[in-house]
Design an enzyme around this catalytic site. Structure first.
Site, mmCIF file in Angstrom:
data_model
loop_
_atom_site.group_PDB
_atom_site.id
_atom_site.type_symbol
_atom_site.label_atom_id
_atom_site.label_comp_id
_atom_site.label_asym_id
_atom_site.label_seq_id
_atom_site.Cartn_x
_atom_site.Cartn_y
_atom_site.Cartn_z
ATOM 1 N N GLY A 10 50.242 -34.908 7.451
ATOM 2 C CA GLY A 10 51.168 -34.555 8.521
ATOM 3 C C GLY A 10 51.384 -35.709 9.479
ATOM 4 O O GLY A 10 50.503 -36.546 9.680
ATOM 5 N N ARG A 73 51.899 -33.939 -0.250
ATOM 6 C CA ARG A 73 51.806 -33.647 -1.682
ATOM 7 C C ARG A 73 51.663 -34.915 -2.519
ATOM 8 O O ARG A 73 52.083 -34.950 -3.678
ATOM 9 C CB ARG A 73 53.045 -32.871 -2.135
ATOM 10 C CG ARG A 73 53.155 -31.493 -1.497
ATOM 11 C CD ARG A 73 54.539 -30.900 -1.696
ATOM 12 N NE ARG A 73 54.846 -30.616 -3.087
ATOM 13 C CZ ARG A 73 54.623 -29.446 -3.680
ATOM 14 N NH1 ARG A 73 54.080 -28.456 -2.999
ATOM 15 N NH2 ARG A 73 54.940 -29.256 -4.943
ATOM 16 N N ASP A 115 41.781 -35.953 7.224
ATOM 17 C CA ASP A 115 40.638 -35.735 6.340
ATOM 18 C C ASP A 115 41.013 -35.838 4.867
ATOM 19 O O ASP A 115 40.273 -36.408 4.063
ATOM 20 C CB ASP A 115 39.974 -34.390 6.634
ATOM 21 C CG ASP A 115 40.947 -33.217 6.613
ATOM 22 O OD1 ASP A 115 42.163 -33.458 6.484
ATOM 23 O OD2 ASP A 115 40.498 -32.074 6.739
ATOM 24 N N THR A 137 45.062 -37.499 13.157
ATOM 25 C CA THR A 137 45.277 -36.060 13.135
ATOM 26 C C THR A 137 45.425 -35.562 14.557
ATOM 27 O O THR A 137 44.660 -35.961 15.436
ATOM 28 C CB THR A 137 44.127 -35.289 12.453
ATOM 29 O OG1 THR A 137 44.304 -33.879 12.675
ATOM 30 C CG2 THR A 137 42.773 -35.692 12.990
ATOM 31 N N ASP A 139 44.712 -32.667 15.332
ATOM 32 C CA ASP A 139 43.648 -31.675 15.512
ATOM 33 C C ASP A 139 42.353 -32.272 16.044
ATOM 34 O O ASP A 139 41.460 -31.527 16.455
ATOM 35 C CB ASP A 139 43.361 -30.978 14.179
ATOM 36 C CG ASP A 139 44.479 -30.059 13.738
ATOM 37 O OD1 ASP A 139 45.270 -29.636 14.603
ATOM 38 O OD2 ASP A 139 44.570 -29.774 12.533
ATOM 39 N N ASP A 141 39.881 -33.489 14.492
ATOM 40 C CA ASP A 141 38.749 -32.928 13.753
ATOM 41 C C ASP A 141 38.128 -33.891 12.752
ATOM 42 O O ASP A 141 37.374 -33.468 11.867
ATOM 43 C CB ASP A 141 39.166 -31.634 13.041
ATOM 44 C CG ASP A 141 40.285 -31.853 12.027
ATOM 45 O OD1 ASP A 141 40.830 -32.975 11.961
ATOM 46 O OD2 ASP A 141 40.617 -30.896 11.308
ATOM 47 N N ARG A 183 43.501 -25.716 12.321
ATOM 48 C CA ARG A 183 43.105 -24.917 11.154
ATOM 49 C C ARG A 183 41.631 -24.527 11.219
ATOM 50 O O ARG A 183 41.279 -23.359 11.074
ATOM 51 C CB ARG A 183 43.358 -25.699 9.861
ATOM 52 C CG ARG A 183 44.810 -25.972 9.575
ATOM 53 C CD ARG A 183 44.973 -26.827 8.318
ATOM 54 N NE ARG A 183 44.434 -26.198 7.135
ATOM 55 C CZ ARG A 183 45.115 -25.331 6.376
ATOM 56 N NH1 ARG A 183 46.355 -25.014 6.675
ATOM 57 N NH2 ARG A 183 44.553 -24.810 5.297
#
Length: 359
Positions: A10, A73, A115, A137, A139, A141, A183
């Site tokens: 992303g 993808r 990740d 990211t 996030d 994370d 997530r």
């Protein structure tokens, strides 16, 4: 020295700043840089390699997105193709990628990603590909770094949205449930919920009890506070429950999370009688111009990646640790998600200010 750059997964505000820092740091060493377009697709499925010099990266620092494009993808170890029956399937094209990399005459790869990208980079490094990683990211994370670029911008976007909801929630005596990205880790929800004066914050790290959530709303009602703000990370789940999915995993992808805000809102309205509305902030958190903090962090990461290449230090990720950018071996990073520590100062601050975490 010929350096390739790719951005995978992303998008996040600050990607272009990393690209600019890598290109300029390499240029002033007398090296050349090339961008691989759309993750690894530019080597695997089309001729997507572009030359990058000072002219190509001029004015990029403040721009969101990535000039190279990206995809979720493009895993060369699980590459999506169609079988003889016309159905999508996964094949291992990692050897094709390594071969294309070598045929292009590249000496090193700067891989910018989260990740999933870090795992791919680690596996490619074990195949002999000279790679240095930059963590990306919103996030926050990724282990091995205190911050990832894009996180500060996402939190700022989410906090601004929560700020705007206060006035409309209070005007209509409503409960507003805001669903944010996250997530498996609730960093965005926690930081923006706390900064935006939310009344309830629900995180993936703390399975929640809806009765506790409703108790908080009733207690506010009892003292004349007829509105409430509930912030929920997309990966939050109730006790003895599961995460909400928009779409189950397809070939070469991961499950799409979403819908927890609607579920929480329906339960609140049913148990409290309060009119409840939802807002899913979604990809707004990924977009826009990076904050000053994210710009600077991204530029530092990019320059540090080139320094690692100069030192022939491959198979590492650069990360922020203390005041400095350090190098962390990829084997110490992959498969180790960084969740919100339940005893952290920020969690304690939320509890001590009367914010319900649903437990």
């Amino acid at each position: 020295m010929r350096i390739a750059i790719c951005t995978g997964g992303g998008d996040a505000p600050g990607l272009n700043a990393v690209i600019r820092a890598v290109v300029l740091s390499a240029y002033y060493r007398g090296w050349r840089c090339y961008g691989i377009q759309r993750g690894y697709e530019g080597l695997l499925s089309f001729n997507g390699v572009v030359s990058l010099g000072p002219a190509e990266v001029r004015g990029l620092t403040h721009l969101g997105g990535t000039i190279l494009g990206t995809t979720i993808r493009g895993n060369p170890f699980r590459y999506i193709t169609r079988g003889d029956d016309g159905q999508e399937c996964e094949v291992d094209r990692s050897d094709d990628l390594v071969g294309a990399f070598q045929a292009s005459g590249f000496d090193a790869l700067v891989s910018i990603g989260g990740d999933g990208s870090l795992q791919i980079s680690h596996d490619l490094w074990r195949k002999g590909l000279p790679v240095v990683c930059v963590p990306k990211t919103i996030d926050n994370d990724v282990s091995g770094t205190q911050r990832t670029f894009g996180f500060d911008t996402a939190v700022s976007t989410a906090t601004e949205a929560i700020d705007k909801l206060h006035s409309t929630a209070e005007s209509h005596d409503r409960v507003m449930v805001v669903e944010l990205m996250g997530r498996y880790a609730g960093w965005i929800a926690l930081y923006s919920g706390l900064s935006g004066s939310a009344d309830v914050i629900l995180l993936p790290e703390i399975p929640f009890d809806m009765e506790k959530v409703c108790e908080k709303i009733r207690s506010r009602e009892a003292v004349g506070r007829h509105f409430s703000i509930v912030v929920v990370a997309e990966g939050a789940r109730p006790k003895d429950g599961t995460v909400e999915l928009v779409e189950r995993r397809g070939v070469g992808t991961v499950d799409r999370l979403g819908g927890i805000a609607s579920k929480v809102a329906r339960t609140i309205e049913h148990h409290t009688g309060k009119e409840t509305r939802t807002l899913v902030l979604g990809h707004l958190q990924r977009g826009g111009s990076p904050t000053t903090y994210d710009r600077l962090l991204a530029l530092r990461f990019g320059a540090a990646a080139v320094r690692a290449i100069a030192d022939r230090a491959f198979g590492v990720m650069v990360g922020l640790n203390g005041p400095d950018i350090t190098r962390i071996p990829l084997e110490h990073v992959v498969g180790r998600a960084k969740n919100v520590p339940l005893e952290s100062d920020t969690i304690r601050t939320a509890r001590e200010m009367g914010i319900s975490l649903g437990d």
